[in-house]
Scaffold this active site. Structure first.
Site, PDB file in Angstrom:
ATOM      1  N   GLY A  55     -42.982  34.123 -64.534  1.00 23.62           N
ATOM      2  CA  GLY A  55     -43.101  35.571 -64.706  1.00 23.62           C
ATOM      3  C   GLY A  55     -44.465  35.992 -64.212  1.00 23.62           C
ATOM      4  CD  GLU A  56     -48.243  38.751 -62.783  1.00 25.41           C
ATOM      5  OE1 GLU A  56     -47.491  38.584 -61.812  1.00 25.41           O
ATOM      6  OE2 GLU A  56     -49.435  38.402 -62.794  1.00 25.41           O
ATOM      7  CB  SER A  57     -50.019  34.049 -65.663  1.00 24.86           C
ATOM      8  OG  SER A  57     -50.790  34.468 -64.564  1.00 24.86           O
ATOM      9  CG  HIS A 101     -39.399  29.679 -60.708  1.00 31.18           C
ATOM     10  ND1 HIS A 101     -39.772  30.242 -61.895  1.00 31.18           N
ATOM     11  CD2 HIS A 101     -40.234  30.173 -59.777  1.00 31.18           C
ATOM     12  CE1 HIS A 101     -40.794  31.056 -61.696  1.00 31.18           C
ATOM     13  NE2 HIS A 101     -41.102  31.036 -60.424  1.00 31.18           N
ATOM     14  CB  CYS A 142     -43.987  29.720 -61.809  1.00 30.69           C
ATOM     15  SG  CYS A 142     -44.616  30.521 -60.340  1.00 30.69           S
ATOM     16  CD  GLU A 156     -37.480  28.751 -64.214  1.00 33.50           C
ATOM     17  OE1 GLU A 156     -37.658  27.539 -63.953  1.00 33.50           O
ATOM     18  OE2 GLU A 156     -38.353  29.624 -64.054  1.00 33.50           O
ATOM     19  NE  ARG A 206     -52.542  34.695 -61.701  1.00 33.30           N
ATOM     20  CZ  ARG A 206     -52.695  36.005 -61.828  1.00 33.30           C
ATOM     21  NH1 ARG A 206     -53.874  36.532 -62.004  1.00 33.30           N
ATOM     22  NH2 ARG A 206     -51.643  36.792 -61.758  1.00 33.30           N
ATOM     23  CB  ILE A 240     -41.085  33.298 -57.027  1.00 27.69           C
ATOM     24  CG1 ILE A 240     -39.649  32.851 -56.714  1.00 27.69           C
ATOM     25  CG2 ILE A 240     -41.204  34.817 -56.973  1.00 27.69           C
ATOM     26  CD1 ILE A 240     -38.629  33.253 -57.767  1.00 27.69           C
ATOM     27  NE  ARG A 241     -47.004  37.940 -55.984  1.00 29.14           N
ATOM     28  CZ  ARG A 241     -47.760  38.362 -56.999  1.00 29.14           C
ATOM     29  NH1 ARG A 241     -47.240  38.566 -58.180  1.00 29.14           N
ATOM     30  NH2 ARG A 241     -49.035  38.582 -56.828  1.00 29.14           N
TER      31      ARG A 241
HETATM   32  N1  GLN Z   1     -47.869  34.924 -59.500  1.00 30.13           N
HETATM   33  C1  GLN Z   1     -47.559  34.813 -60.879  1.00 30.13           C
HETATM   34  C2  GLN Z   1     -48.812  34.682 -61.729  1.00 30.13           C
HETATM   35  O1  GLN Z   1     -49.873  34.543 -61.249  1.00 30.13           O
HETATM   36  C3  GLN Z   1     -46.633  33.642 -61.152  1.00 30.13           C
HETATM   37  C4  GLN Z   1     -45.331  33.849 -60.468  1.00 30.13           C
HETATM   38  C5  GLN Z   1     -44.141  33.225 -61.106  1.00 30.13           C
HETATM   39  O2  GLN Z   1     -44.144  32.825 -62.271  1.00 30.13           O
HETATM   40  N2  GLN Z   1     -43.060  33.202 -60.381  1.00 30.13           N
HETATM   41  O3  GLN Z   1     -48.727  34.759 -62.897  1.00 30.13           O
END
Ligand code: GLN
Length: 195
Positions: free
Chosen positions: A46-48, A169, A78, A171, A105, A133-134
């Site tokens: 997700g987004e840390s 990921h 991630c 999952e 990151r 993903i990113r």
């Molecule tokens: N770019 C996100 C972060 O820095 C991580 C991306 C992800 O969990 N798919 O938190």
């Protein structure tokens, strides 16, 4: 077995689906009380930055940190991998520093923000479908054992003791192998505790 998923933000349901397929009872972790009776915990992608803020606000940051230090097995994917590690491109203490792994990151650059690539797993013939993903990049796995790499040898799945992280990921795939590994880690952790 009962596994908790930190459920403040990110791809919680995807982890849940895989774990349930493996016959595990799943508990969403949103407050400290939810940790009662949980034998292992997953930090989803997700987004840390968001996850970090919500973890701090709920009191779960300190509580989870203490429980994991005390032996609670954990797996982060991630953003979850970022939160468990030592983050080199943010202020000190951005991650929980539970794993002596240096991670950066969004480190693939714009061109390669999201991609799929086969991951080579140790002792496995069949590659794992890596979904990135990113994703962060592991700069230095430190003392952690490298369990999965990209074709050029870059580590993307590492483990130390009762902690495991992947920058991709699993999952989001149908491949259950890495979740199975985590469940085995959890079992091992409780066996050594008992013996
Ligand atoms: N770019 C996100 C972060 O820095 C991580 C991306 C992800 O969990 N798919 O938190």
């Amino acid at each position: 077995m009962r596994i908790g998923i930190v459920a403040l933000q990110g791809d919680v349901r995807e982890h849940q689906t895989l774990l349930e397929r493996l016959g595990v009872e799943v508990r969403w972790i949103r407050r400290e009380e939810d940790l009662q009776g949980v034998e292992g915990v997953i930090f989803p992608g997700g987004e840390s930055t968001t996850q970090r803020r919500l973890l701090k606000r709920s009191g779960l940051w300190d509580r989870l940190r203490a429980e994991i230090q005390d032996g609670l097995p954990a797996y982060g994917t991630c953003a979850g991998a970022i939160l468990l590690s030592h983050v080199t491109d943010e202020e000190e203490g951005y991650g929980m520093n539970l794993l002596p792994v240096k991670i950066r990151r969004n480190a693939w650059g714009r061109q390669k923000e999201s991609f799929e690539a086969p991951v080579r797993l140790v002792n496995e013939e069949k590659p794992f479908p890596g979904v990135f993903i990113r994703a962060p990049r592991i700069q230095d796995p430190g003392e952690a054992e490298v369990l999965g790499t990209l074709e050029d040898g870059e580590p993307v799945l590492v483990r130390k003791g009762h902690l495991m992280i992947s920058t991709f990921h699993p999952e989001l795939t149908e491949d259950l192998r890495i979740h199975q590994w985590f469940l085995k880690m959890v079992e091992e952790a409780y066996e050594t505790e008992k013996s």
